[in-house]
Design a protein around this motif. Structure first.
Motif, PDB file in Angstrom:
ATOM      1  N   GLY A  34       0.810  -1.213   0.000  1.00 36.76           N
ATOM      2  CA  GLY A  34       0.000   0.000   0.000  1.00 36.76           C
ATOM      3  C   GLY A  34       0.841   1.260   0.000  1.00 36.76           C
ATOM      4  N   SER A  35       0.241   2.346  -0.430  1.00 32.76           N
ATOM      5  CA  SER A  35       0.862   3.674  -0.445  1.00 32.76           C
ATOM      6  C   SER A  35       2.121   3.759  -1.301  1.00 32.76           C
ATOM      7  N   VAL A  36       2.228   2.916  -2.316  1.00 31.98           N
ATOM      8  CA  VAL A  36       3.389   2.964  -3.206  1.00 31.98           C
ATOM      9  C   VAL A  36       3.300   4.220  -4.061  1.00 31.98           C
ATOM     10  N   TYR A  37       4.357   5.007  -4.057  1.00 29.95           N
ATOM     11  CA  TYR A  37       4.364   6.169  -4.940  1.00 29.95           C
ATOM     12  C   TYR A  37       5.455   6.074  -6.011  1.00 29.95           C
ATOM     13  N   GLU A  38       6.388   5.127  -5.851  1.00 25.51           N
ATOM     14  CA  GLU A  38       7.413   4.960  -6.877  1.00 25.51           C
ATOM     15  C   GLU A  38       8.049   3.582  -6.769  1.00 25.51           C
ATOM     16  N   ARG A  39       8.316   2.993  -7.953  1.00 26.69           N
ATOM     17  CA  ARG A  39       9.086   1.747  -8.040  1.00 26.69           C
ATOM     18  C   ARG A  39      10.300   2.042  -8.908  1.00 26.69           C
ATOM     19  N   VAL A  40      11.470   1.657  -8.405  1.00 31.82           N
ATOM     20  CA  VAL A  40      12.709   1.937  -9.107  1.00 31.82           C
ATOM     21  C   VAL A  40      13.418   0.618  -9.374  1.00 31.82           C
ATOM     22  N   SER A  41      13.742   0.354 -10.658  1.00 32.88           N
ATOM     23  CA  SER A  41      14.532  -0.822 -11.014  1.00 32.88           C
ATOM     24  C   SER A  41      16.003  -0.486 -10.813  1.00 32.88           C
ATOM     25  N   LEU A  42      16.717  -1.367 -10.134  1.00 32.29           N
ATOM     26  CA  LEU A  42      18.138  -1.156  -9.874  1.00 32.29           C
ATOM     27  C   LEU A  42      18.922  -2.366 -10.374  1.00 32.29           C
ATOM     28  N   THR A  43      19.622  -2.196 -11.478  1.00 30.70           N
ATOM     29  CA  THR A  43      20.390  -3.288 -12.071  1.00 30.70           C
ATOM     30  C   THR A  43      21.461  -3.795 -11.118  1.00 30.70           C
ATOM     31  N   GLU A  44      22.179  -2.885 -10.491  1.00 30.71           N
ATOM     32  CA  GLU A  44      23.272  -3.240  -9.579  1.00 30.71           C
ATOM     33  C   GLU A  44      22.911  -2.889  -8.140  1.00 30.71           C
ATOM     34  N   GLY A  45      21.634  -2.798  -7.822  1.00 30.55           N
ATOM     35  CA  GLY A  45      21.200  -2.321  -6.519  1.00 30.55           C
ATOM     36  C   GLY A  45      21.207  -3.364  -5.426  1.00 30.55           C
ATOM     37  N   ASN A  46      20.922  -2.882  -4.223  1.00 30.98           N
ATOM     38  CA  ASN A  46      20.784  -3.746  -3.060  1.00 30.98           C
ATOM     39  C   ASN A  46      19.899  -3.037  -2.040  1.00 30.98           C
ATOM     40  N   VAL A  64      10.643  -1.161   0.356  1.00 21.02           N
ATOM     41  CA  VAL A  64      10.724  -2.617   0.210  1.00 21.02           C
ATOM     42  C   VAL A  64      11.738  -2.921  -0.886  1.00 21.02           C
ATOM     43  N   TRP A  65      12.697  -3.783  -0.589  1.00 27.65           N
ATOM     44  CA  TRP A  65      13.668  -4.237  -1.574  1.00 27.65           C
ATOM     45  C   TRP A  65      13.287  -5.642  -2.025  1.00 27.65           C
ATOM     46  N   THR A  66      13.164  -5.797  -3.353  1.00 28.18           N
ATOM     47  CA  THR A  66      12.899  -7.100  -3.961  1.00 28.18           C
ATOM     48  C   THR A  66      14.125  -7.457  -4.787  1.00 28.18           C
ATOM     49  N   PRO A  67      14.813  -8.535  -4.452  1.00 25.60           N
ATOM     50  CA  PRO A  67      16.058  -8.872  -5.144  1.00 25.60           C
ATOM     51  C   PRO A  67      15.840  -9.257  -6.606  1.00 25.60           C
ATOM     52  N   PRO A  68      16.906  -9.136  -7.418  1.00 24.59           N
ATOM     53  CA  PRO A  68      16.814  -9.528  -8.833  1.00 24.59           C
ATOM     54  C   PRO A  68      16.330 -10.962  -8.977  1.00 24.59           C
ATOM     55  N   GLY A  69      15.518 -11.186 -10.014  1.00 19.09           N
ATOM     56  CA  GLY A  69      15.019 -12.516 -10.312  1.00 19.09           C
ATOM     57  C   GLY A  69      13.696 -12.856  -9.661  1.00 19.09           C
ATOM     58  N   LEU A  70      13.282 -12.068  -8.691  1.00 19.78           N
ATOM     59  CA  LEU A  70      12.027 -12.374  -8.010  1.00 19.78           C
ATOM     60  C   LEU A  70      10.829 -11.786  -8.751  1.00 19.78           C
ATOM     61  N   GLU A  71      10.988 -10.569  -9.256  1.00 18.96           N
ATOM     62  CA  GLU A  71       9.919  -9.919 -10.036  1.00 18.96           C
ATOM     63  C   GLU A  71      10.473  -9.327 -11.324  1.00 18.96           C
ATOM     64  N   GLY A  72      11.493  -9.942 -11.854  1.00 23.16           N
ATOM     65  CA  GLY A  72      12.126  -9.454 -13.070  1.00 23.16           C
ATOM     66  C   GLY A  72      13.626  -9.602 -12.967  1.00 23.16           C
ATOM     67  N   VAL A  73      14.308  -9.190 -14.010  1.00 23.70           N
ATOM     68  CA  VAL A  73      15.758  -9.343 -14.070  1.00 23.70           C
ATOM     69  C   VAL A  73      16.461  -8.454 -13.048  1.00 23.70           C
ATOM     70  N   ASP A  74      16.001  -7.222 -12.898  1.00 27.34           N
ATOM     71  CA  ASP A  74      16.620  -6.262 -11.984  1.00 27.34           C
ATOM     72  C   ASP A  74      16.006  -6.338 -10.591  1.00 27.34           C
ATOM     73  N   GLY A  75      16.741  -5.807  -9.626  1.00 30.61           N
ATOM     74  CA  GLY A  75      16.185  -5.633  -8.295  1.00 30.61           C
ATOM     75  C   GLY A  75      15.178  -4.504  -8.335  1.00 30.61           C
ATOM     76  N   GLN A  76      14.252  -4.510  -7.415  1.00 31.75           N
ATOM     77  CA  GLN A  76      13.175  -3.528  -7.383  1.00 31.75           C
ATOM     78  C   GLN A  76      13.143  -2.836  -6.018  1.00 31.75           C
ATOM     79  N   CYS A  77      13.193  -1.508  -6.036  1.00 35.82           N
ATOM     80  CA  CYS A  77      13.062  -0.726  -4.816  1.00 35.82           C
ATOM     81  C   CYS A  77      11.698  -0.049  -4.849  1.00 35.82           C
ATOM     82  N   THR A  78      10.852  -0.392  -3.902  1.00 37.67           N
ATOM     83  CA  THR A  78       9.514   0.184  -3.829  1.00 37.67           C
ATOM     84  C   THR A  78       9.483   1.191  -2.692  1.00 37.67           C
ATOM     85  N   LEU A  79       9.098   2.425  -3.003  1.00 40.23           N
ATOM     86  CA  LEU A  79       9.046   3.503  -2.019  1.00 40.23           C
ATOM     87  C   LEU A  79       7.595   3.770  -1.650  1.00 40.23           C
TER      88      LEU A  79
END
Length: 128
Positions: A34-46, A64-79
């Motif tokens: 809930g309350s997501v205002y931005e999702r950022v794909s981070l190729t080399e993120g953590n 919320v950090w979602t590691p690479p491979g879980l919801e796509g190739v890149d890691g996902q940072c949800t703000l």
């Protein structure tokens, strides 16, 4: 055996209750929804980069950090613009913005006010 009303109030007033988890702790295996205002794909993120992105934006309250491979190739940072209660989610990591964590820490260290003690007393059964 039940603790007396006076003992319970004394424990609460003195702050002798069990210490909660530190507000700044990251929760591994949890997410927030809930309350997501931005999702950022981070190729080399953590997760540390995700936390830093949140701290850089005044609107961000949790992440919320979602590691690479879980919801796509890149890691996902949800703000998120709020601090919804965490929910179990394998492989994800969530945390609070540093300023929110600092506010929680400060509030947990103060003694209850007279008004709060009176409210606690009102919830106890029997005469006060």
């Amino acid at each position: 055996m039940h603790l007396s009303h006076t003992l319970i109030l004394t424990i609460l007033a003195c702050g002798l209750t069990a210490a909660p988890a530190r507000a700044g702790d990251r929760l591994t295996g949890w997410t927030r929804v809930g309350s997501v205002y931005e999702r950022v794909s981070l190729t080399e993120g953590n997760q540390a980069m995700c936390a830093s992105l949140c701290d850089e934006q005044s609107q961000c309250r949790s992440w919320v950090w979602t590691p690479p491979g879980l919801e796509g190739v890149d890691g996902q940072c949800t703000l998120l613009a709020s601090t919804p209660a965490p929910r179990r989610a394998p492989q994800r990591v969530t945390g609070l913005a540093s300023d929110i964590a600092a506010q929680i820490e400060a509030a947990s260290e103060r003694r209850p006010s007279a008004r709060e003690i009176a409210a606690l007393q009102a919830t106890l059964p029997g005469p006060h």
